[in-house]
Every structure is written in C-alpha cells, then in structure tokens.
Scaffold this active site. Structure first.
Site, short mmCIF file in Angstrom:
data_model
loop_
_atom_site.label_atom_id
_atom_site.label_comp_id
_atom_site.label_asym_id
_atom_site.label_seq_id
_atom_site.Cartn_x
_atom_site.Cartn_y
_atom_site.Cartn_z
N SER A 249 -8.19 -4.91 4.94
CA SER A 249 -8.73 -4.64 3.60
C SER A 249 -9.02 -5.92 2.79
CB SER A 249 -7.80 -3.71 2.81
OG SER A 249 -7.65 -2.47 3.48
N ASN B 57 -10.91 -2.45 -5.57
CA ASN B 57 -10.14 -1.46 -6.32
C ASN B 57 -10.77 -1.05 -7.66
OD1 ASN B 57 -6.94 -2.68 -5.07
ND2 ASN B 57 -8.10 -0.92 -4.39
N ARG C 183 -0.58 9.11 -9.99
CA ARG C 183 -0.57 7.91 -9.15
C ARG C 183 0.09 6.71 -9.85
NH1 ARG C 183 -3.94 7.61 -4.82
NH2 ARG C 183 -4.26 5.39 -5.24
N ASP D 78 0.83 -1.21 0.00
CA ASP D 78 0.00 0.00 0.00
C ASP D 78 0.87 1.26 0.00
OD1 ASP D 78 -2.35 1.39 -0.02
OD2 ASP D 78 -2.79 1.11 2.11
N GLY D 79 0.33 2.34 -0.55
CA GLY D 79 1.00 3.63 -0.48
C GLY D 79 1.59 4.12 -1.79
N ASN D 80 1.36 3.38 -2.88
CA ASN D 80 1.90 3.82 -4.18
C ASN D 80 1.36 5.19 -4.58
OD1 ASN D 80 2.95 1.27 -4.22
ND2 ASN D 80 1.69 0.52 -5.93
N GLY D 81 0.05 5.37 -4.40
CA GLY D 81 -0.60 6.63 -4.80
C GLY D 81 -0.03 7.81 -4.02
C1 IPE Z 1 -5.40 -2.76 -0.27
O1 IPE Z 1 -5.09 -1.42 -0.43
C2 IPE Z 1 -5.38 -3.45 -1.59
C3 IPE Z 1 -4.06 -3.57 -2.20
C4 IPE Z 1 -2.91 -3.26 -1.67
C5 IPE Z 1 -4.07 -4.14 -3.51
P1 IPE Z 1 -6.21 -0.29 -0.61
O2 IPE Z 1 -5.48 1.00 -0.67
O3 IPE Z 1 -7.08 -0.64 -1.75
O4 IPE Z 1 -7.06 -0.45 0.73
P2 IPE Z 1 -7.90 0.61 1.55
O5 IPE Z 1 -8.83 1.27 0.57
O6 IPE Z 1 -6.92 1.57 2.15
O7 IPE Z 1 -8.60 -0.20 2.58
C1 IPE Z 2 -1.51 0.20 -3.32
O1 IPE Z 2 -1.27 1.56 -3.35
C2 IPE Z 2 -1.67 -0.41 -4.67
C3 IPE Z 2 -3.05 -0.75 -5.02
C4 IPE Z 2 -4.08 -0.75 -4.23
C5 IPE Z 2 -3.30 -1.11 -6.41
P1 IPE Z 2 -2.48 2.58 -3.38
O2 IPE Z 2 -2.81 2.89 -4.80
O3 IPE Z 2 -3.61 2.11 -2.55
O4 IPE Z 2 -1.79 3.85 -2.72
P2 IPE Z 2 -2.46 4.88 -1.71
O5 IPE Z 2 -2.98 4.06 -0.56
O6 IPE Z 2 -3.55 5.59 -2.45
O7 IPE Z 2 -1.33 5.77 -1.31
MG MG Z 3 -4.09 2.36 -0.59
#
Ligand code: IPE
Ligand code: IPE
Ligand code: MG
Length: 247
Positions: free
Chosen positions: A201, A73, A38, A25-28
C-alpha cells in the site's frame, strides 16, 4: 519482560538498534466488528501507538516508523478524514510531555502541504519540542505515499541539477536517499503489516528494498508489545542475505 515501565532499561540480551516500520491496519474492521463507528477503532489504535512507543527500549527498537495516513486515504469519507486529522492533533498535544519524559523524538514524513495549517504548525511544534531526545526515534507517516515521496524527491533533485548544484553523474542511490523524507533514518530492518492484508500500500517503497516483511492477522487495535515481541523473535531467527551467500 514487562512493558509498563517507560523507564526500564534495554534488556542486554535483546538490545539492538532495530528500525521497525508498521503499517497499522485494521482499525475500521476492529470497530465495525463491535458495531461501533470506525473512528472508535482509530482512537483505540492511537492508544496502541502510545504503548508501542513506550515499549520500544525494552524491545530493542530504536527507530519506530508508523504509517498513519496514506496519500490514498483522502478517498475516505469527510467524517473519517477529519476525525483522523483531529486525532493526530489531539495525540500531539496530549503526548508531547510524555514523549519528552520517555526520550522520544517525534518526526513526520509525508507531504505536509496538504494538511491544514493548525495541524502543520503542531507538527512543526512537536518536532522542535522533542528534538533533543535520542532514546527512541518515532516517525509518523501522514499524507505519505512512497510514489509521491519519490516524485517530490525527484523534483527537488532535478531542480538542483538545473541550478548546477548537483551533477547528473553524482546521482547515486545514496544521494537519492538523502532527498527522501526519511533522509534522517536508516532503512527499516523489518516491516510489519497488521490485519491480514498482504500488500505494501505505497509504504517505504525505496527504503524497504531489503527489509524483512511480517504479515500478521492481528488488527492494529489488538496489537500489543507482546505481539511485537513474538514477531521480533521470528524476525531474529531469519537469515538476511542481502543478495550474498552465507558462508
Ligand atoms: C494502509 O492502509 C495505510 C495506513 C495504514 C495508513 P489502507 O487500509 O489504507 O490500505 P489498503 O486500502 O488496504 O491498501
Ligand atoms: C488503518 O486502519 C488506519 C488508517 C488507514 C488510517 P483502517 O482504517 O484501514 O482499517 P480497516 O482496514 O478499514 O479495517
Ligand atoms: Mg485498512
């Protein structure tokens, strides 16, 4: 310990057959913090997947299971969803050769039926292409949700009961595990979530019943094999009791 050689042999001090599952998590946020789209964060995240997979043998990780796309997602923008799907396809095409050289067997968990035909075919192709490898078992969760997985497993199980190939009395937790997408995997020893969120999640709800959890503030695009090594050291210091009493 160095992580750059994919062929380094397991360190005998730390070699185990650990199953580590990661909610990447946290790529965005990583990209947004830099004023970038993102998808740039997702691309950087994919590089981290490559590094982490290569480092598994030296870290003592035999099974690595990565949450890449959840059943929730699809709520994201079309641009982000399509960008992620094409990133998965590119990763498979680009990395198949390397996975074979490194002894990585790649499999997918999740409901493939909602993926587009091309990506589904690529998933099938790379699973067959890497099927002979046994050094690292990499599982990637795409369109995966723990509840959805349990619902699909329950439907399959109910069909077998209706057809008379399974009797209700024989439904044990071991039998249920065999109906899940992860039937070929041991339960995870450790579940790591990056980016500071402290929730599951919908990941591996059944399988992680007795897993240890580590939540780290590090964003996935900043997560290196060294970060994993530190986490593993703290995990190994824990006492896992499985409901018993340590004597
Ligand atoms: C969980 O991350 C799913 C993945 C890492 C693929 P999300 O970013 O989708 O989860 P929430 O929305 O914070 O619960
Ligand atoms: C996790 O990073 C990857 C996926 C859920 C595909 P996010 O895209 O959820 O990154 P944030 O949580 O918005 O930073
Ligand atoms: Mg996320």
């Amino acid at each position: 310990m160095t992580f750059d050689s994919p062929h380094s042999e397991p360190d005998p001090e730390s070699a185990t057959d650990l199953h580590v599952a990661v909610i990447m998590d946290g790529n965005g946020r990583w990209a947004t913090n830099r004023g970038w789209p993102r998808l740039v964060g997702h691309r950087k995240g994919a590089e981290r997947v490559r590094e982490m997979t290569a480092a598994c043998p030296s870290l003592g990780i035999r099974y690595l299971t990565l949450y890449a796309f959840s059943t929730e997602n699809w709520k994201r923008s079309t641009e982000e969803v399509l960008g992620l799907m094409s990133l998965f396809a590119r990763y498979i095409k680009r990395e198949a050769g390397r996975m074979n050289r490194e002894g990585v067997r790649l499999r997918f968990i999740g409901d493939r039926s909602r993926l587009d035909r091309k990506l589904r075919d690529l998933c099938d192709w790379v699973e067959a292409e890497t099927a002979q490898n046994t050094r690292v078992f990499l599982s990637v969760a795409i369109n995966y949700g723990g509840r959805d997985e349990i619902a699909r497993a329950t439907r399959a199980l109910a069909r077998d009961v209706a057809e008379g190939t399974l009797s209700p009395e024989d439904v044990t937790d071991g039998v249920i595990s065999r109906y899940l997408d992860t039937s070929f995997l041991p339960d995870p020893d450790l579940v790591v979530r990056t980016s500071g969120e402290t929730r599951v999640s919908n990941f591996l709800l059944w399988q992680a019943a007795y897993s240890e959890y580590v939540f780290t503030p590090v964003l996935w695009p900043d997560f290196t094999p060294e970060t994993m090594q530190t986490i593993l050291a703290s995990f190994k210091a824990r006492e896992r009791r499985f409901g018993g009493v340590v004597t």
